[in-house]
Design a protein around this motif. Sequence first.
Motif, PDB file in Angstrom:
ATOM      1  N   ASP A 292       0.658  -1.274  -0.074  1.00  0.00           N
ATOM      2  CA  ASP A 292       0.166   0.153   0.192  1.00  0.00           C
ATOM      3  C   ASP A 292       0.823   1.222   0.306  1.00  0.00           C
ATOM      4  N   CYS A 293       1.877   1.392   0.776  1.00  0.00           N
ATOM      5  CA  CYS A 293       2.640   2.347   1.063  1.00  0.00           C
ATOM      6  C   CYS A 293       3.609   2.613  -0.322  1.00  0.00           C
ATOM      7  N   ALA A 294       4.167   1.357  -1.016  1.00  0.00           N
ATOM      8  CA  ALA A 294       4.820   1.568  -2.158  1.00  0.00           C
ATOM      9  C   ALA A 294       3.890   2.150  -3.392  1.00  0.00           C
ATOM     10  N   TYR A 295       2.483   1.435  -3.440  1.00  0.00           N
ATOM     11  CA  TYR A 295       1.854   2.039  -4.523  1.00  0.00           C
ATOM     12  C   TYR A 295       1.586   3.573  -4.207  1.00  0.00           C
ATOM     13  N   ALA A 296       1.234   3.818  -2.923  1.00  0.00           N
ATOM     14  CA  ALA A 296       0.622   5.491  -2.973  1.00  0.00           C
ATOM     15  C   ALA A 296       2.043   6.188  -3.130  1.00  0.00           C
ATOM     16  N   LEU A 297       3.200   5.980  -2.467  1.00  0.00           N
ATOM     17  CA  LEU A 297       4.662   6.570  -2.835  1.00  0.00           C
ATOM     18  C   LEU A 297       4.707   6.621  -4.418  1.00  0.00           C
ATOM     19  N   ASN A 298       4.591   5.560  -5.160  1.00  0.00           N
ATOM     20  CA  ASN A 298       4.620   5.667  -6.550  1.00  0.00           C
ATOM     21  C   ASN A 298       3.697   6.437  -7.354  1.00  0.00           C
ATOM     22  N   GLU A 299       2.267   6.477  -6.945  1.00  0.00           N
ATOM     23  CA  GLU A 299       1.475   7.084  -7.344  1.00  0.00           C
ATOM     24  C   GLU A 299       1.637   8.601  -7.430  1.00  0.00           C
ATOM     25  N   LEU A 300       2.194   9.122  -6.009  1.00  0.00           N
ATOM     26  CA  LEU A 300       2.331  10.484  -5.853  1.00  0.00           C
ATOM     27  C   LEU A 300       3.801  10.951  -6.769  1.00  0.00           C
ATOM     28  N   GLY A 301       4.678  10.259  -6.754  1.00  0.00           N
ATOM     29  CA  GLY A 301       5.855  10.586  -7.357  1.00  0.00           C
ATOM     30  C   GLY A 301       5.459  10.464  -8.970  1.00  0.00           C
ATOM     31  N   TYR A 302       4.896   9.563  -9.383  1.00  0.00           N
ATOM     32  CA  TYR A 302       4.320   9.432 -11.042  1.00  0.00           C
ATOM     33  C   TYR A 302       3.519  10.470 -11.291  1.00  0.00           C
ATOM     34  N   HIS A 303       2.757  10.844 -10.651  1.00  0.00           N
ATOM     35  CA  HIS A 303       1.807  11.956 -10.865  1.00  0.00           C
ATOM     36  C   HIS A 303       2.761  13.253 -10.856  1.00  0.00           C
ATOM     37  N   GLN A 304       3.403  13.452  -9.826  1.00  0.00           N
ATOM     38  CA  GLN A 304       4.282  14.665 -10.006  1.00  0.00           C
ATOM     39  C   GLN A 304       5.254  14.998 -11.136  1.00  0.00           C
ATOM     40  N   VAL A 305       5.600  13.708 -11.640  1.00  0.00           N
ATOM     41  CA  VAL A 305       6.553  14.034 -12.783  1.00  0.00           C
ATOM     42  C   VAL A 305       5.882  14.170 -14.311  1.00  0.00           C
ATOM     43  N   VAL A 306       4.523  13.259 -14.238  1.00  0.00           N
ATOM     44  CA  VAL A 306       3.752  13.322 -15.485  1.00  0.00           C
ATOM     45  C   VAL A 306       3.126  14.661 -15.341  1.00  0.00           C
ATOM     46  N   ASN A 307       2.579  15.267 -14.344  1.00  0.00           N
ATOM     47  CA  ASN A 307       1.939  16.309 -14.523  1.00  0.00           C
ATOM     48  C   ASN A 307       2.930  17.493 -14.824  1.00  0.00           C
ATOM     49  N   ALA A 308       4.199  17.471 -14.406  1.00  0.00           N
ATOM     50  CA  ALA A 308       5.061  18.518 -14.629  1.00  0.00           C
ATOM     51  C   ALA A 308       5.593  18.566 -16.154  1.00  0.00           C
ATOM     52  N   THR A 309       5.717  17.218 -16.672  1.00  0.00           N
ATOM     53  CA  THR A 309       6.013  17.065 -18.120  1.00  0.00           C
ATOM     54  C   THR A 309       4.732  17.765 -18.984  1.00  0.00           C
ATOM     55  N   VAL A 310       3.609  17.160 -18.838  1.00  0.00           N
ATOM     56  CA  VAL A 310       2.333  17.735 -19.326  1.00  0.00           C
ATOM     57  C   VAL A 310       2.251  19.224 -19.464  1.00  0.00           C
ATOM     58  N   ALA A 311       2.466  19.837 -18.358  1.00  0.00           N
ATOM     59  CA  ALA A 311       2.205  21.283 -18.094  1.00  0.00           C
ATOM     60  C   ALA A 311       3.548  22.128 -18.626  1.00  0.00           C
ATOM     61  N   ASP A 312       4.567  21.666 -18.532  1.00  0.00           N
ATOM     62  CA  ASP A 312       5.670  22.375 -18.705  1.00  0.00           C
ATOM     63  C   ASP A 312       6.475  22.153 -20.160  1.00  0.00           C
ATOM     64  N   SER A 313       6.360  20.780 -20.708  1.00  0.00           N
ATOM     65  CA  SER A 313       6.949  20.266 -21.824  1.00  0.00           C
ATOM     66  C   SER A 313       5.985  19.945 -22.998  1.00  0.00           C
ATOM     67  N   PHE A 314       4.600  19.489 -22.451  1.00  0.00           N
ATOM     68  CA  PHE A 314       3.625  19.161 -23.642  1.00  0.00           C
ATOM     69  C   PHE A 314       2.843  20.259 -24.290  1.00  0.00           C
ATOM     70  N   ILE A 315       2.084  20.918 -23.423  1.00  0.00           N
ATOM     71  CA  ILE A 315       1.085  21.792 -23.569  1.00  0.00           C
ATOM     72  C   ILE A 315       1.642  23.059 -24.126  1.00  0.00           C
ATOM     73  N   PRO A 316       2.875  23.576 -23.795  1.00  0.00           N
ATOM     74  CA  PRO A 316       3.165  24.651 -24.474  1.00  0.00           C
ATOM     75  C   PRO A 316       3.858  24.435 -25.954  1.00  0.00           C
ATOM     76  N   VAL A 317       4.119  23.355 -26.515  1.00  0.00           N
ATOM     77  CA  VAL A 317       4.341  22.926 -27.706  1.00  0.00           C
ATOM     78  C   VAL A 317       3.513  22.521 -28.528  1.00  0.00           C
ATOM     79  N   VAL A 318       2.331  22.073 -28.039  1.00  0.00           N
ATOM     80  CA  VAL A 318       1.132  21.116 -28.945  1.00  0.00           C
ATOM     81  C   VAL A 318       0.448  22.190 -30.038  1.00  0.00           C
ATOM     82  N   THR A 319       0.671  21.986 -31.083  1.00  0.00           N
ATOM     83  CA  THR A 319      -0.003  22.704 -32.042  1.00  0.00           C
ATOM     84  C   THR A 319      -1.546  22.507 -32.557  1.00  0.00           C
TER      85      THR A 319
END
Length: 175
Positions: A115-142
């Motif tokens: 449970d802890c490993a899953y929760a920690l992974n979900e937190l870290g995964y969402h942090q990285v993916v959300n930052a990538t989508v916000a900072d690297s994907f959305i700004p360059v999508v045409t």
Amino acid sequence: MNTLSLAMIVAVTATAASAHADDVMNDLEIAHAAYTADAIDIRYGHLALAISENDAVRSFAETMIRDHNAVNAAAGELLAELNVSPQDNALSRSLLEGAASKRAELMSLTGREFDCAYALNELGYHQVVNATVADSFIPVVTVAPLRTLLTDALVTFRVHEAHAGRMVTALECAS
């Protein structure tokens, strides 16, 4: 060990995302990477339902499956409407490799440790993916509809990130 491996996975994923996103991916590569990230989280959710007996963890996993499936369904409809196919890319492959390793680790755990490993992974995964989508994907999508889809999905995924953070706290996981 769980905290260390989470930190390593997050660091590797963040480095890979940053390196590949800096290459300025095209819209079809971004669509593929976003779809891949959703599919990975859906698989994590199914794994949590198969292993966890904690009601809060299971409820979170069900939310991940429902919401990420909905985004991927919307993405599929958009791709069909535009009559295009997403393009595989290095970031998508890197995400899949990292996820396979993380799934193997999670599958070896049970009970509170899972449970802890899953929760920690979900937190870290969402942090990285959300930052990538916000900072690297959305700004360059045409393509405007893809930008809208990513922007709308990001709102939902930021809620997931906050929920995962609360779950880590409630489970009293070492972070």
